[in-house]
Write a protein that holds these residues in place. Structure first.
Motif, short mmCIF file in Angstrom:
data_model
loop_
_atom_site.label_atom_id
_atom_site.label_comp_id
_atom_site.label_asym_id
_atom_site.label_seq_id
_atom_site.Cartn_x
_atom_site.Cartn_y
_atom_site.Cartn_z
N LEU A 66 0.82 -1.21 0.00
CA LEU A 66 0.00 0.00 0.00
C LEU A 66 0.86 1.27 0.00
O LEU A 66 0.45 2.29 -0.57
CB LEU A 66 -0.93 0.01 1.22
CG LEU A 66 -2.03 -1.05 1.23
CD1 LEU A 66 -2.71 -1.10 2.60
CD2 LEU A 66 -3.07 -0.78 0.15
N GLY A 67 2.01 1.20 0.65
CA GLY A 67 2.86 2.39 0.75
C GLY A 67 3.89 2.51 -0.35
O GLY A 67 4.72 3.43 -0.33
N GLU A 68 3.84 1.61 -1.32
CA GLU A 68 4.84 1.60 -2.40
C GLU A 68 4.85 2.93 -3.15
O GLU A 68 3.81 3.44 -3.54
CB GLU A 68 4.50 0.46 -3.36
CG GLU A 68 5.62 0.05 -4.27
CD GLU A 68 5.24 -1.21 -5.04
OE1 GLU A 68 5.51 -2.31 -4.53
OE2 GLU A 68 4.65 -1.09 -6.13
N ASP A 69 6.04 3.48 -3.33
CA ASP A 69 6.23 4.74 -4.07
C ASP A 69 5.48 5.91 -3.44
O ASP A 69 5.23 6.91 -4.11
CB ASP A 69 5.80 4.58 -5.53
CG ASP A 69 6.61 3.52 -6.26
OD1 ASP A 69 7.81 3.40 -5.96
OD2 ASP A 69 6.04 2.83 -7.12
N GLY A 70 5.10 5.79 -2.17
CA GLY A 70 4.39 6.88 -1.52
C GLY A 70 3.05 7.18 -2.14
O GLY A 70 2.59 8.32 -2.13
N GLY A 71 2.43 6.15 -2.69
CA GLY A 71 1.17 6.37 -3.41
C GLY A 71 -0.07 6.13 -2.58
O GLY A 71 -0.02 5.76 -1.41
N VAL A 72 -1.22 6.36 -3.22
CA VAL A 72 -2.54 6.15 -2.62
C VAL A 72 -3.20 4.99 -3.37
O VAL A 72 -3.00 4.83 -4.57
CB VAL A 72 -3.39 7.43 -2.73
CG1 VAL A 72 -4.83 7.19 -2.30
CG2 VAL A 72 -2.76 8.55 -1.90
N THR A 73 -3.97 4.19 -2.65
CA THR A 73 -4.57 3.00 -3.24
C THR A 73 -6.06 2.93 -2.97
O THR A 73 -6.50 3.15 -1.84
CB THR A 73 -3.91 1.72 -2.68
OG1 THR A 73 -2.49 1.82 -2.75
CG2 THR A 73 -4.38 0.49 -3.44
N ILE A 74 -6.83 2.62 -4.01
CA ILE A 74 -8.25 2.32 -3.84
C ILE A 74 -8.37 0.80 -3.85
O ILE A 74 -7.90 0.13 -4.78
CB ILE A 74 -9.12 2.92 -4.96
CG1 ILE A 74 -8.96 4.44 -5.00
CG2 ILE A 74 -10.59 2.55 -4.75
CD1 ILE A 74 -9.74 5.11 -6.13
N VAL A 75 -8.97 0.25 -2.80
CA VAL A 75 -9.03 -1.20 -2.58
C VAL A 75 -10.47 -1.68 -2.64
O VAL A 75 -11.39 -1.00 -2.16
CB VAL A 75 -8.41 -1.56 -1.22
CG1 VAL A 75 -8.62 -3.03 -0.88
CG2 VAL A 75 -6.92 -1.21 -1.19
N ASP A 76 -10.67 -2.86 -3.23
CA ASP A 76 -11.95 -3.55 -3.08
C ASP A 76 -11.67 -5.00 -2.70
O ASP A 76 -10.54 -5.49 -2.83
CB ASP A 76 -12.82 -3.45 -4.34
CG ASP A 76 -12.28 -4.21 -5.54
OD1 ASP A 76 -11.13 -4.71 -5.47
OD2 ASP A 76 -12.97 -4.29 -6.55
N PHE A 77 -12.70 -5.69 -2.19
CA PHE A 77 -12.58 -7.09 -1.82
C PHE A 77 -13.48 -7.91 -2.74
O PHE A 77 -14.65 -7.60 -2.93
CB PHE A 77 -12.99 -7.29 -0.36
CG PHE A 77 -11.89 -6.96 0.61
CD1 PHE A 77 -11.05 -7.95 1.12
CD2 PHE A 77 -11.66 -5.65 0.99
CE1 PHE A 77 -10.03 -7.64 1.98
CE2 PHE A 77 -10.64 -5.33 1.88
CZ PHE A 77 -9.82 -6.33 2.37
#
Length: 212
Positions: A66-77
């Motif tokens: 989730l923290g890769e490259d200081g990015g933001v992530t939208i997650v679904d299950f």
């Protein structure tokens, strides 16, 4: 006098009911458990537990992903055998991916990515996730798929994030569907309904761009 006492009792009852309802619903800001959960997350972000995830071409801790490259992530299950709400989630993420591709084509890399997490780890091995991703035409640079191999860690993740998954006894599941936004510190900071897809994208993109 009797009428006055009855009126007074009614007022007190109404006030008591209002106070209880106000307390139970965060001051009338949320009327459902789901609404209260979303408000709680907005006020107190939830850090993703340090569990191991696995997907096509990748393996490691969820917070690191989730923290890769200081990015933001939208997650679904999701789970790949789903023939109901996961199809809607897949379509929603396809549209979000198209919006990300449009941003990139315009020269704007917002460091925003998509992540689909399977809660059917026993069946959704990396090969199954790879086939599922290809069926959705997912670009692995923008949209990744993982499972949680360890059953105990999977349950801990679902509990931590408030994801409800109920087996139906026939190999399928009932589950809530939402778009979860995680910041670069691996914290779930917002929850959006599927119908709020554009709002989720705008929020996540703004978060990914950071202060100006």
């Amino acid at each position: 006098a009797m009428l006055l006492r009855t009126a007074l009792a009614s007022v007190l009852l109404l006030l008591g009911g209002w106070a209880a309802a106000s307390w139970l619903t965060y001051g009338f800001q949320a009327w459902t458990d789901e609404g209260a959960r979303r408000l709680e997350v907005a006020l107190h972000p939830v850090t993703a537990p340090p569990i191991t995830v696995q997907g096509p071409g990748l393996s490691g801790s969820l917070p690191a992903l989730l923290g890769e490259d200081g990015g933001v992530t939208i997650v679904d299950f999701i789970y790949t055998h789903c023939e109901t709400v996961c199809l809607t989630l897949g379509s929603s993420f396809q549209q979000l991916q198209a919006a990300l591709q449009a941003d990139l084509a315009a020269g704007h890399d917002t460091k925003l990515r998509l992540l689909s997490i399977s809660f059917d780890g026993a069946r959704d091995d990396p090969a199954a996730l790879q086939a599922y991703a290809q069926g959705l035409r997912a670009d692995p640079a923008l949209w990744r798929f993982v499972r949680v191999p360890d059953v105990g860690e999977q349950q801990a993740l679902l509990r931590a994030l408030g994801v409800v998954v109920i087996p139906d006894g026939r190999g399928d599941y009932e589950h809530n569907a939402a778009l979860l936004v995680f910041d670069s510190r691996g914290r779930m900071v917002r929850i959006f309904d599927l119908a709020e897809q554009q709002l989720a994208f705008n929020y996540a993109r703004h978060l990914a761009r950071g202060p100006r």
